[in-house]
Design an enzyme around this catalytic site. Structure first.
Site, short mmCIF file in Angstrom:
data_model
loop_
_atom_site.label_atom_id
_atom_site.label_comp_id
_atom_site.label_asym_id
_atom_site.label_seq_id
_atom_site.Cartn_x
_atom_site.Cartn_y
_atom_site.Cartn_z
N GLY A 55 29.09 37.38 33.92
CA GLY A 55 29.41 37.67 35.32
C GLY A 55 29.13 39.14 35.62
O GLY A 55 29.50 40.01 34.84
N THR A 60 19.85 55.06 31.02
CA THR A 60 18.42 55.37 31.23
C THR A 60 18.20 56.87 31.32
O THR A 60 17.29 57.42 30.68
CB THR A 60 17.94 54.68 32.53
N ARG A 111 24.17 33.33 32.39
CA ARG A 111 24.89 32.85 31.22
C ARG A 111 23.90 31.88 30.58
O ARG A 111 23.82 30.73 31.00
CB ARG A 111 26.17 32.13 31.62
N SER A 112 23.10 32.38 29.62
CA SER A 112 21.97 31.59 29.12
C SER A 112 22.37 30.57 28.06
O SER A 112 22.68 30.92 26.92
CB SER A 112 20.93 32.55 28.53
N GLY A 157 31.29 36.64 25.96
CA GLY A 157 30.13 35.77 25.71
C GLY A 157 28.90 36.62 25.37
O GLY A 157 28.11 36.28 24.48
N THR A 179 33.23 43.50 32.95
CA THR A 179 33.69 42.24 33.55
C THR A 179 34.87 42.55 34.44
O THR A 179 35.70 43.40 34.09
CB THR A 179 34.11 41.19 32.49
N ASP A 191 37.32 40.76 34.84
CA ASP A 191 38.53 40.11 34.32
C ASP A 191 39.41 41.00 33.45
O ASP A 191 40.58 40.68 33.21
CB ASP A 191 38.15 38.86 33.51
N ASP A 194 39.46 41.23 30.36
CA ASP A 194 40.02 40.43 29.26
C ASP A 194 39.33 40.71 27.93
O ASP A 194 39.07 39.78 27.15
CB ASP A 194 39.94 38.93 29.61
N ARG A 216 54.82 32.80 57.19
CA ARG A 216 54.27 31.81 56.26
C ARG A 216 54.41 32.22 54.80
O ARG A 216 54.49 33.41 54.48
CB ARG A 216 52.78 31.62 56.55
N ARG A 233 39.85 33.17 34.87
CA ARG A 233 39.88 31.82 34.29
C ARG A 233 40.83 31.77 33.11
O ARG A 233 41.58 30.83 32.93
CB ARG A 233 38.46 31.46 33.84
N ALA A 235 53.01 41.78 46.48
CA ALA A 235 53.22 40.34 46.58
C ALA A 235 54.58 39.97 45.98
O ALA A 235 55.16 40.75 45.21
CB ALA A 235 52.11 39.60 45.85
N LYS A 260 63.70 33.51 52.56
CA LYS A 260 64.81 33.58 53.54
C LYS A 260 64.79 34.94 54.24
O LYS A 260 64.81 35.98 53.58
CB LYS A 260 66.14 33.44 52.81
N HIS A 275 34.17 34.93 45.11
CA HIS A 275 33.21 35.90 44.58
C HIS A 275 33.17 37.22 45.33
O HIS A 275 32.47 38.13 44.87
CB HIS A 275 31.81 35.27 44.51
N GLN A 316 35.33 39.17 45.09
CA GLN A 316 35.96 40.05 44.09
C GLN A 316 34.93 40.65 43.13
O GLN A 316 35.22 41.62 42.43
CB GLN A 316 36.98 39.26 43.26
O1 F6P Z 1 33.13 37.38 35.75
C1 F6P Z 1 34.22 36.65 35.28
C2 F6P Z 1 34.54 35.61 36.26
O2 F6P Z 1 34.63 36.27 37.47
C3 F6P Z 1 35.78 34.76 36.09
O3 F6P Z 1 36.97 35.33 36.49
C4 F6P Z 1 35.40 33.55 36.90
O4 F6P Z 1 36.12 32.43 36.50
C5 F6P Z 1 33.97 33.40 36.60
O5 F6P Z 1 33.48 34.69 36.34
C6 F6P Z 1 33.13 32.75 37.67
O6 F6P Z 1 31.83 32.67 37.19
P1 F6P Z 1 30.60 32.07 37.99
O7 F6P Z 1 30.18 33.09 38.98
O8 F6P Z 1 29.58 31.85 36.95
O9 F6P Z 1 31.09 30.83 38.66
#
Ligand code: F6P
Length: 325
Positions: free
Chosen positions: A14, A27, A75-76, A107, A129, A131, A133, A166, A175, A190, A214, A255, A257
């Protein structure tokens, strides 16, 4: 000091804001040192297909502020096959590259590790990334920018949520990891965050929301897409029977994000990580991931980074609880 003539570079997985700043830094640093940069396009797939560009200064001019990746990404699935990797290795050999740098997530690093093993080429991974993570680094490139995007969006949702009294379920990316959800919830004020690392009990959540809604104008729940009870829509539908008479809505940020201009922090992080990656190779180091740990740019064995999991501090959920009314 190792004298290198050529390095290969890819962005993979991603995309994340700040990847371009990293490509630029690598570069510029390399060209100053008379090292050529062969950038393969669209991640590992470009290496398999031998689609590449030898980067020049003009290619990386005016890209520090741009989101996405000028190199493209993918993502090959083909790289996961032996046949795909044989082709990729053949191309890397043909180009006579001395080392391989990849910017991406776990990955991407898994691919780099196999490459190092099967081709015996020094590899360095740079964590990019949204995420966050990746084990071993406090921040990945793009995460800070994505958080800012979430906060900006939730601020807007709050305006309408409070106007209509609301309860809003806002789904954010993640994910497998709850970093964006948890820290996005704290930063946007939040009510709570639902993350993959913690079990969500729908009945408990409904009870809690009844209490916390409430007398409030609007309530926001941030849901990580990988939560065990489902995404924002599913969770909203599950709590609805317990919350009769309440107005519920959901919104999936998706996306947006991943895009947008990188924050100043991500540009600095990406620039420092990019230069450090090449310096590691110049020092003869290999098979490492660049990290940002306790305020310092450092490195970690790429295999160790992949073996362990980076999880958000669950004490932050406690912090959210302590702020609930
Ligand atoms: O880049 C990581 C991520 O944003 C995850 O949080 C998300 O689940 C996934 O990529 C979405 O990937 P794609 O754009 O391939 O659907």
């Amino acid at each position: 000091m190792i004298i290198m003539k050529k390095i290969a570079l890819i962005t993979s997985g991603g995309d994340a804001p700040g990847m371009n700043a990293c490509i630029r830094a690598i570069t510029k640093y390399c060209l100053n040192k008379k090292i050529k940069v062969i950038a393969f396009l669209d991640g590992y797939q470009g290496v398999i297909d031998n689609r590449y560009k030898a980067l020049l200064l003009e290619d990386v001019d005016n890209i520090i502020h741009r989101g996405g990746t000028i190199l493209g990404t993918s993502r090959s699935p083909e790289f996961k096959t032996k046949e795909g990797r044989v082709k990729a290795i053949e191309h890397l050999r043909k180009h006579e590259v001395d080392a391989f740098i990849c910017i991406g997530g776990d990955g991407t690093f898994a691919g780099a590790r196999v490459l190092s093993e099967e081709m015996n080429i020094p590899v360095i991974g740079i964590p990019g990334t949204i995420d966050n993570d990746i084990y071993g680094t406090d921040y990945t490139i793009g995460y800070g920018t994505a958080l800012n995007t979430v906060v900006e969006a939730v601020d807007k949702i709050r305006d309408t949520a409070s106007s209509h009294h609301r309860i809003f379920f806002v789904e954010v990316m993640g994910r497998d990891a709850g970093f964006i959800a948890l820290n996005g919830a704290i930063a946007s004020g939040a009510d709570t965050a639902l993350i993959p690392e913690e079990h969500t009990d729908v009945e408990e959540l409904a009870k809690h929301l009844k209490q916390s809604a409430k007398g409030r104008r609007g309530t926001i729940v941030i849901v990580a897409e990988g939560d065990d009870a489902g995404g924002a829509k599913e969770i909203m539908q599950k709590v609805a029977p317990y919350l009769k008479g309440y107005s519920l809505r959901h919104s999936v940020l998706g996306h947006i994000q991943r895009g947008g201009a990188p924050s100043a922090f991500d540009r600095m992080l990406a620039t420092q990580m990019g230069v450090f990656a090449v310096q590691l190779l110049e020092e003869g180091k290999r098979d490492l991931m660049v990290c940002f740990k306790n305020g310092r740019i450092t490195s970690l064995d790429i295999q160790e980074a992949m073996k362990k999991k980076h999880i958000p501090k669950l004490s932050k959920l406690e912090l959210l609880n302590q702020l609930q009314s």
